[in-house]
Design an enzyme around this catalytic site. Structure first.
Site, PDB file in Angstrom:
ATOM      1  N   THR A   2      33.731  45.627  46.913  1.00  0.00           N
ATOM      2  CA  THR A   2      34.852  44.692  47.296  1.00  0.00           C
ATOM      3  C   THR A   2      35.095  44.292  48.613  1.00  0.00           C
ATOM      4  O   THR A   2      35.503  45.065  49.617  1.00  0.00           O
ATOM      5  CB  THR A   2      36.173  45.397  46.620  1.00  0.00           C
ATOM      6  OG1 THR A   2      35.829  46.212  45.372  1.00  0.00           O
ATOM      7  CG2 THR A   2      37.390  44.831  46.796  1.00  0.00           C
ATOM      8  N   LYS A  12      39.568  39.938  41.371  1.00  0.00           N
ATOM      9  CA  LYS A  12      39.733  41.173  41.909  1.00  0.00           C
ATOM     10  C   LYS A  12      40.864  41.603  42.743  1.00  0.00           C
ATOM     11  O   LYS A  12      41.539  42.415  42.594  1.00  0.00           O
ATOM     12  CB  LYS A  12      38.165  41.869  42.330  1.00  0.00           C
ATOM     13  CG  LYS A  12      38.331  43.208  43.145  1.00  0.00           C
ATOM     14  CD  LYS A  12      38.297  44.406  42.012  1.00  0.00           C
ATOM     15  CE  LYS A  12      38.311  45.667  42.689  1.00  0.00           C
ATOM     16  NZ  LYS A  12      38.510  46.812  41.830  1.00  0.00           N
ATOM     17  N   LYS A  57      42.867  49.055  51.442  1.00  0.00           N
ATOM     18  CA  LYS A  57      41.673  48.493  51.668  1.00  0.00           C
ATOM     19  C   LYS A  57      41.784  46.950  51.095  1.00  0.00           C
ATOM     20  O   LYS A  57      41.878  45.881  51.739  1.00  0.00           O
ATOM     21  CB  LYS A  57      40.506  49.191  51.773  1.00  0.00           C
ATOM     22  CG  LYS A  57      39.254  48.356  51.881  1.00  0.00           C
ATOM     23  CD  LYS A  57      38.062  48.766  51.136  1.00  0.00           C
ATOM     24  CE  LYS A  57      37.167  47.636  50.709  1.00  0.00           C
ATOM     25  NZ  LYS A  57      36.097  47.802  49.876  1.00  0.00           N
TER      26      LYS A  57
END
Ligand code: NAD
Length: 341
Positions: A139, A215, A290
């Site tokens: 990611t 995402k 994050k």
């Protein structure tokens, strides 16, 4: 969006038998009929994913692995000695593999690993046959991902797909992950075939970068829903409502969301949830923060106005720094807000 089910796809299956019959799959300069698969990043997610990949590829194929953490590669080799090689460096992984999967923590790790794999730009001369595919499951921000994809494509050394995932460590172990992929249409079938060995669903969201956009949009919403659920539960409980009755009511009403229904932040409301075991396990607050920061950065780059994101980031920064919350599941926001435990 195109949802591609691992079960429904009429794909060529990578059974040992089909591998033996196929000469199309060769890649190494020795013209072997057996394929070599590369895997870089054997952390909490990557390790079980690579184990599943090794178990699903034909027995005569080779899995070549690499991690800067030597303990991880040593353990992997001890647990799965058959058909596994540890590479000296990531360049060697790229040289030998027709498919390379990367599962790395942050954008700068992805940048560094791909730079080392793609320089000097002579990978094609070292391999032959099927075009190399790079699948990055980390990611990271879409800008870094695009830069890396461009470096692979413009040098002609391989095609690049972004394939971030959801399902956590439990899904990685069980092979039930969902991958959101960003890829040119001609790469989708091949990427799906590979990822289906490590997950249950592969969703093609569009061209390269689209997987990460999907995402990050999802995890932005998750980060906000998590705070809103903790606040709403705290509010109701402080007013004197019974936690289970309140959660039940929300979960059959319009406030229902994943944090209220599956990962409720109040201890005891859902048996086995991180909140019910001291906020251990689950989705770490640092990872949630994050992903939120990556979403904020990507939104800023695209000039998208967000009204709640900065407040949420500030809160997660504070939660992360609080010794009673640090390292815990992100539902620990409820504890940070002073919720009754
Ligand atoms: P992790 O920190 O456990 O694992 C990362 C691995 O990469 C480590 O083993 C590390 O040694 C290795 N590594 C770092 N730099 C390297 C390099 N230069 N060369 C080779 N190996 C290197 O992280 P994780 O939890 O497995 O997460 C990986 C990615 O997946 C992250 O981007 C994360 O956001 C994403 N993700 C994680 C989860 C989760 O629940 N953990 C869920 C979905 C997505």
């Amino acid at each position: 969006m195109r949802a591609v089910s691992a079960i429904a796809l009429p794909l060529r299956r990578l059974t040992p038998a089909s591998a033996r019959q196929s000469s199309r799959r060769c890649f190494s300069s020795s013209q072997s009929v057996h394929a070599t698969w590369g895997f870089i990043g054997l952390g909490r997610m990557g390790y079980p994913m690579a184990r599943n990949l090794r178990a699903k590829i034909p027995v005569d194929d080779t899995l070549i692995i690499q991690d800067v953490n030597l303990e991880a590669t040593k353990k992997f080799l001890q647990e799965s000695p058959e058909g596994v090689i540890v590479a000296d460096n990531v360049r060697e992984v790229a040289e030998k593999s027709e498919a390379v999967i990367t599962v790395l923590p942050e954008p700068h790790h992805v940048q560094g690993v791909y730079k080392a794999m793609l320089q000097p730009p002579s990978l094609l001369k070292e391999g032959s046959g099927k075009e190399r595919i790079f699948i990055d499951c980390s990611t990271i921000d879409p800008t870094t991902s695009r830069e890396v994809a461009n470096a692979a494509h413009s040098s002609g050394q391989g095609k690049f797909v972004d394939a971030p995932m959801s399902g956590g460590v439990v899904g990685a172990q069980a092979g039930t992950l969902t991958f959101m992929i960003g890829a040119a249409p001609e790469l989708v079938e091949r990427a799906t075939e590979i990822l289906s060995m490590m997950g249950r669903r592969v969703l093609h969201l569009g061209e390269q970068g689209a997987g990460l956009h999907g995402k990050l949009a999802n995890n932005y919403l998750l980060a906000l829903n998590n705070i809103a659920t903790a606040e709403a539960m705290n509010m109701g409980i402080q007013w004197g409502l019974d936690p289970k009755a309140l959660a039940h009511m929300i979960n059959i009403s319009t406030g229902k969301c994943w944090p209220s229904e599956v990962n409720n932040p109040v201890p005891g409301v859902i048996e086995g949830s991180p909140a019910s075991r001291g906020y251990e396990g689950g989705f770490g607050v640092a990872l949630a923060n994050k992903d939120l920061k990556l979403a904020l950065r990507a939104a800023k780059d695209a000039g998208v106005k967000l009204s709640l994101g900065e407040h949420a980031k500030q809160l997660y920064d504070e939660v992360e720094a609080d010794p009673n919350c640090k390292g815990k599941d992100f539902s620990v926001v409820y504890r940070y807000l002073g919720g009754k435990e």
